[in-house]
Design a protein around this motif. Sequence first.
Motif, PDB file in Angstrom:
ATOM      1  N   ASP A   1       0.850  -1.195   0.000  1.00 47.85           N
ATOM      2  CA  ASP A   1       0.000   0.000   0.000  1.00 47.85           C
ATOM      3  C   ASP A   1       0.881   1.239   0.000  1.00 47.85           C
ATOM      4  O   ASP A   1       1.790   1.357   0.839  1.00 47.85           O
ATOM      5  CB  ASP A   1      -0.889   0.037   1.246  1.00 47.85           C
ATOM      6  CG  ASP A   1      -1.895  -1.096   1.268  1.00 47.85           C
ATOM      7  OD1 ASP A   1      -2.214  -1.618   0.196  1.00 47.85           O
ATOM      8  OD2 ASP A   1      -2.351  -1.459   2.359  1.00 47.85           O
ATOM      9  N   ILE A   2       0.623   2.188  -0.882  1.00 49.30           N
ATOM     10  CA  ILE A   2       1.465   3.388  -0.957  1.00 49.30           C
ATOM     11  C   ILE A   2       0.667   4.516  -1.596  1.00 49.30           C
ATOM     12  O   ILE A   2      -0.279   4.288  -2.361  1.00 49.30           O
ATOM     13  CB  ILE A   2       2.752   3.102  -1.763  1.00 49.30           C
ATOM     14  CG1 ILE A   2       3.755   4.236  -1.625  1.00 49.30           C
ATOM     15  CG2 ILE A   2       2.423   2.832  -3.227  1.00 49.30           C
ATOM     16  CD1 ILE A   2       5.145   3.911  -2.152  1.00 49.30           C
ATOM     17  N   SER A   3       1.051   5.738  -1.258  1.00 49.95           N
ATOM     18  CA  SER A   3       0.370   6.904  -1.815  1.00 49.95           C
ATOM     19  C   SER A   3       0.690   7.052  -3.289  1.00 49.95           C
ATOM     20  O   SER A   3       1.837   6.857  -3.722  1.00 49.95           O
ATOM     21  CB  SER A   3       0.805   8.164  -1.063  1.00 49.95           C
ATOM     22  OG  SER A   3       0.355   9.321  -1.743  1.00 49.95           O
ATOM     23  N   LEU A   4      -0.303   7.418  -4.067  1.00 48.23           N
ATOM     24  CA  LEU A   4      -0.116   7.632  -5.485  1.00 48.23           C
ATOM     25  C   LEU A   4       0.818   8.804  -5.759  1.00 48.23           C
ATOM     26  O   LEU A   4       1.433   8.887  -6.825  1.00 48.23           O
ATOM     27  CB  LEU A   4      -1.479   7.887  -6.155  1.00 48.23           C
ATOM     28  CG  LEU A   4      -1.532   7.892  -7.688  1.00 48.23           C
ATOM     29  CD1 LEU A   4      -1.008   6.575  -8.256  1.00 48.23           C
ATOM     30  CD2 LEU A   4      -2.956   8.141  -8.166  1.00 48.23           C
ATOM     31  N   ASP A   5       0.943   9.702  -4.758  1.00 51.19           N
ATOM     32  CA  ASP A   5       1.816  10.867  -4.922  1.00 51.19           C
ATOM     33  C   ASP A   5       3.217  10.639  -4.366  1.00 51.19           C
ATOM     34  O   ASP A   5       4.029  11.570  -4.332  1.00 51.19           O
ATOM     35  CB  ASP A   5       1.188  12.085  -4.244  1.00 51.19           C
ATOM     36  CG  ASP A   5      -0.114  12.501  -4.922  1.00 51.19           C
ATOM     37  OD1 ASP A   5      -0.093  12.674  -6.158  1.00 51.19           O
ATOM     38  OD2 ASP A   5      -1.140  12.609  -4.231  1.00 51.19           O
TER      39      ASP A   5
END
Length: 387
Positions: free
Chosen positions: A34-38
Motif C-alpha cells: 500500500d502506498i500513496s499515489l503521490d
Amino acid sequence: MEVANAAGADGDVNTAGTLIIVNIKFSGRSISLDISLDSFVRDLKFHLQPLTNVLPQNQKLIFQGKLLVDDMTLRSSEVINGAKIMLIRSQGLHQGVPPVKRDALASSKLKAVMENQNSENEIRFLKDFEHWKASGVIALSDCLLEVCRPDALFWEDIPDIVYAGRTFATVLDLSYNFLQEVPFAINYFQSLQKLLLNRNELGDDSISWAGLASLKSLTNLCLSHNNFCSLTTLPSTLGFLTSLKQLDVANNKLTCLPSEIGQLPQLEMLMANHNSLSTIPTCIGNCISLVEVNLSTNLLTELPDAFANLHNLKVLTLSNNVDLKYLPKTLFKMCKQLLTLNVYDTEITIDLLRQLEGWDRFELRKRNNRIFELGESAEFALEDDEK
C-alpha cells in the motif's frame, strides 16, 4: 504473497494522497504494498528495501516495459491501483541483513548457483530489452533456462521483463536451454511469428498446446532435438495453427503425425526426419502449399498416394528409410515442380522409378537443374544406360 504497508506509519515519506496497492514481483515472489499515489519512485524503493534486502540504489523498477525514474511520482509515472511492477536487482548488492525467505524453496548449492545465474540473466535481459523492442526478436538461446514444475503456468526461470515484450515480439528464441515445459503463458505472445524451442528437454505432456494453439500469427515452429525427454506425439490441436508455414520436428521420437496436419494449408516446409514414423497420414495431401518435405531416417515402407496432390512440391527427401518400397504412381506426373528426390538407402530402384508415369519429364527437369539424387546402384544403372 507478502503484504506490506507503506502508508500511515510514523516517519513514512509522502503518505498523503490517494492510496493504491502495487504488486511487486521479485525473485519468484509477489509483494503487495500500500502506498500513496503521490509518492516518489525513490520512496517506493525505500519501502522495498527491508522486504527484498536490496538497497534502493540497486533496485530497477519496471512498469509496462518502462524503467521508473526516482524523481517522478507514481501518479506521473501512470502507475495505477493494482499495478504489477517488476523489481530487478542490479550488481547483486544487499544491505547485509538476512533476506526474506522464499516459500517452499530448499537451500542448496545447486539452487544458489541457479539463483545467481537468474540474477545475472535479469541484469542482462534488462540491458537487452531496448534491442528486443527495436528488432522484435527476444533472443534467449543458451541462457541455462529451465522449468521443472509440470503444472507451471509461467516460466519461473524467465524474468518478468521477457513478458513485457509480449506486445512487440515477433520472434522468441528459447533454443539450447533446459526447458521441460512450455506453459500456457506462451499465449501472451500474440504477435509471435517464429517460435524456436529446439534442443530443450520437452516431452509429450510438457507442452501447453492450448497456449500454442492461440498463436494465430505463428508461421514458424521449431521443436527439433527434444528427444532426450521423448517427444513421441503431436496433438490434434496442431491443426489450429493455420498460419503455420514451417514446422520442424526433426530428431525426436515421433511415431506418427496427427491427421490434423492436413488443416495447415499454408504449410510450405515440413522437417520430420530422424524420428520413428512408420506411416504418413493421407491428409498430408491437403497441405497443398508444401514445397519441401524431409522424412529421412524413419521407418516408412510407403508413401500415401495423396502425396501426388502436392503440386508445389520441389524437394522430397526419403533417404535412410531402409524398408521403403513404394512411391505414389502419379508422383512425377502430378508433382510437376519436383526437382530433388533423395532415396538413398531405400528399396526404391531406378527400374521402379522408370515405371512411374511422368518419369521422363522429371528426368528432364533434373538434368536441367543438376540436383537429382539417387542411391549408388541407381546412379550406376543410369550411367550404364546412358553408355
